[in-house]
Design an enzyme around this catalytic site. Structure first.
Site, PDB file in Angstrom:
ATOM      1  N   GLY A 131       0.862  -1.182   0.000  1.00 27.86           N
ATOM      2  CA  GLY A 131       0.000   0.000   0.000  1.00 27.86           C
ATOM      3  C   GLY A 131       0.895   1.227   0.000  1.00 27.86           C
ATOM      4  N   GLU A 362      -3.389   8.065  -3.556  1.00 29.49           N
ATOM      5  CA  GLU A 362      -2.178   8.749  -4.045  1.00 29.49           C
ATOM      6  C   GLU A 362      -1.265   9.171  -2.888  1.00 29.49           C
ATOM      7  OE1 GLU A 362      -2.545  11.405  -7.415  1.00 29.49           O
ATOM      8  OE2 GLU A 362      -4.387  10.385  -8.022  1.00 29.49           O
ATOM      9  N   GLU A 366      -0.276  10.879   6.201  1.00 31.44           N
ATOM     10  CA  GLU A 366       0.931  10.566   6.984  1.00 31.44           C
ATOM     11  C   GLU A 366       2.137  10.397   6.057  1.00 31.44           C
ATOM     12  OE1 GLU A 366      -2.002   9.025   7.272  1.00 31.44           O
ATOM     13  OE2 GLU A 366      -2.638   9.842   9.201  1.00 31.44           O
TER      14      GLU A 366
END
Ligand SMILES: Cc1cc2nc3c(=O)[nH]c(=O)nc-3n(C[C@H](O)[C@H](O)[C@H](O)COP(=O)(O)OP(=O)(O)OC[C@H]3O[C@@H](n4cnc5c(N)ncnc54)[C@H](O)[C@@H]3O)c2cc1C
Length: 390
Positions: A131, A362, A366
């Site tokens: 991810g 996108e 964080e």
């Protein structure tokens, strides 16, 4: 309609007219289209919207590498319809790797039909284990004579099952980690490419999983050279992050407009809500934060359009600030409108469901903060004559 007064120092002369035309188009032809009732209807509507955008020439800023033009389009569309904004955005996301890294033959083959909205694109990077940590991509692409054989599963892919062409990130050399990742163009009908199924969001947005099962792609499906995919993927995201910020500004603008109209009309305790200072404070904060986000957004896009190679920090600041701002603004709008604001089909309820994903896709907020800090730390001390990587 994007208000160009605040951002005029970042715009060229053609942008003011684009903003006005895009605003009129979005208000006149997009805003009134009903929200699709389910995922199947959202997929049909996404194709219809792409045809509309292509036929009207609205996708052109993507192909002109006019980032401020793309931001103005996303701001106008985000204000009118989050789904129309997503359709524009995804055509940009799937096409930018070709624009940045494609051969002339690949551009000649694909760009025309994509610009006309006849070919829908997708950007297939994310996997179950990859991810935020994109370097962990596990999909492989093994060279076998004149073809590459791809195996792996991509998840959370916008336009999955709907796109005609996927920009796919796969490892040609797993031992090299990020430096072994390559990017391929995979037509939806490539043998071994399978749509696993939709992943349904609470807001209309075609999303799903695709699988590569001994999927054979000709060698000329490779974009650039082997091992260039990670850099190409990051350059694409770097380039497009200001447009996510612009869409957020469009959604926040709509939230503010809905709030203003409501508080002037709605009376409680014998006077319009607009006369209460607690209400005014919310409006003031929304407007101030929106202006700040728009300045960060168009400054980042301006720097890119001026030829700055990377806008890593500017783009990350714009995306993180604007998406968080839009979430707060939409939440404030729901609060100001009260019970009616959470009824399905109210414009602010539609925004409430749509805006959340922008803080995630996108690159999450964080991750943007880590990027900003890393750029800061790279430069730390350099101005004082101390040794620094830059
Ligand atoms: C609507 C939508 C559309 C999307 N479309 C696409 C698409 O078209 N193509 C595509 O490839 N992907 C797409 N994605 C996937 C998206 O890019 C990922 O969801 C995103 O990058 C985050 O990855 P993840 O969901 O696996 O979360 P994770 O990476 O597991 O992160 C979970 C949480 O941990 C935090 N976190 C992770 N690492 C760190 C760290 N080092 N320090 C601090 N916090 C950290 C994150 O910020 C987040 O809050 C889409 C996602 C959504 C929601």
């Amino acid at each position: 309609m994007p208000d160009t007064r605040l951002i005029r120092s970042f715009l060229d002369s053609h942008h003011a007219s684009l903003a006005e035309r895009a605003g009129r188009f979005a208000e006149g032809e997009i805003a009134g289209r009903p929200e699709p009732a389910d995922d199947a209807a959202a997929r049909t509507e996404a194709r219809a919207l792409l045809e509309l955008l292509g036929a009207g020439g609205w996708l052109e800023p993507i192909f002109d590498l006019d980032l401020r033009g793309c931001c103005l389009m996303r701001e106008a569309l985000g204000e009118a319809s989050p789904l129309a904004d997503a359709v524009f955005a995804l055509q940009g996301l799937g096409t930018t790797p070709i624009l940045l890294g494609g051969s002339q033959a690949q551009k000649d083959r694909w760009l025309g039909p994509i610009a006309q909205g006849r070919v829908m694109t997708a950007f297939a990077m994310t996997e179950l284990e990859a991810g935020s940590d994109v370097a962990r991509i596990g999909t492989t692409a093994r060279r076998d004579g004149s073809v590459y054989v791809l195996n792996g599963v991509k998840t959370l892919i916008s336009n999955a099952g709907l796109a005609d062409l996927y920009a796919v990130f796969a490892s040609t050399d797993p031992a090299k980690g990020a430096k072994g990742i390559s990017c391929f163009l995979a037509p939806a009908d490539a043998p071994g490419l399978r749509f696993v199924g939709p992943q349904v969001l609470s807001s209309p947005h075609p999303l799903g999983e695709i699988a590569f099962e001994n999927c054979r792609l000709p060698a000329d499906a490779l974009l650039g050279s082997e091992g260039r995919g990670y850099a190409l993927g990051l350059a694409t995201l770097d380039r497009l992050r200001p447009t996510v910020a612009a869409a957020s500004c469009g959604m926040a603008s709509r939230a503010l407009a809905e709030s203003l109209a409501h508080v002037k009309r709605r009376q409680q305790f014998g006077k319009p809500l607009a006369e209460f200072q607690l209400v005014q404070q919310k409006l003031a904060r929304m407007a101030t934060d929106l202006s700040a986000a728009r300045l960060l957004t168009y400054q980042a896009a301006y720097e890119k359009d001026q030829g700055q190679e990377r806008i890593t920090s500017e783009a990350a600041m714009a995306k993180a600030f604007a998406t968080e701002m839009a979430q707060r603004a939409v939440d404030d709008a729901v609060q100001l409108i009260g019970g009616r604001g959470v009824l399905a089909q109210h414009p602010v309820d539609r925004l409430y469901r749509a805006v959340r994903a922008l803080r995630i896709y996108e690159g999450t907020t964080e991750i943007q903060q880590l990027i900003i800090a890393s750029e800061l730390l790279k430069g730390a001390g350099a101005g004082r004559g101390e040794a620094g990587p830059r």
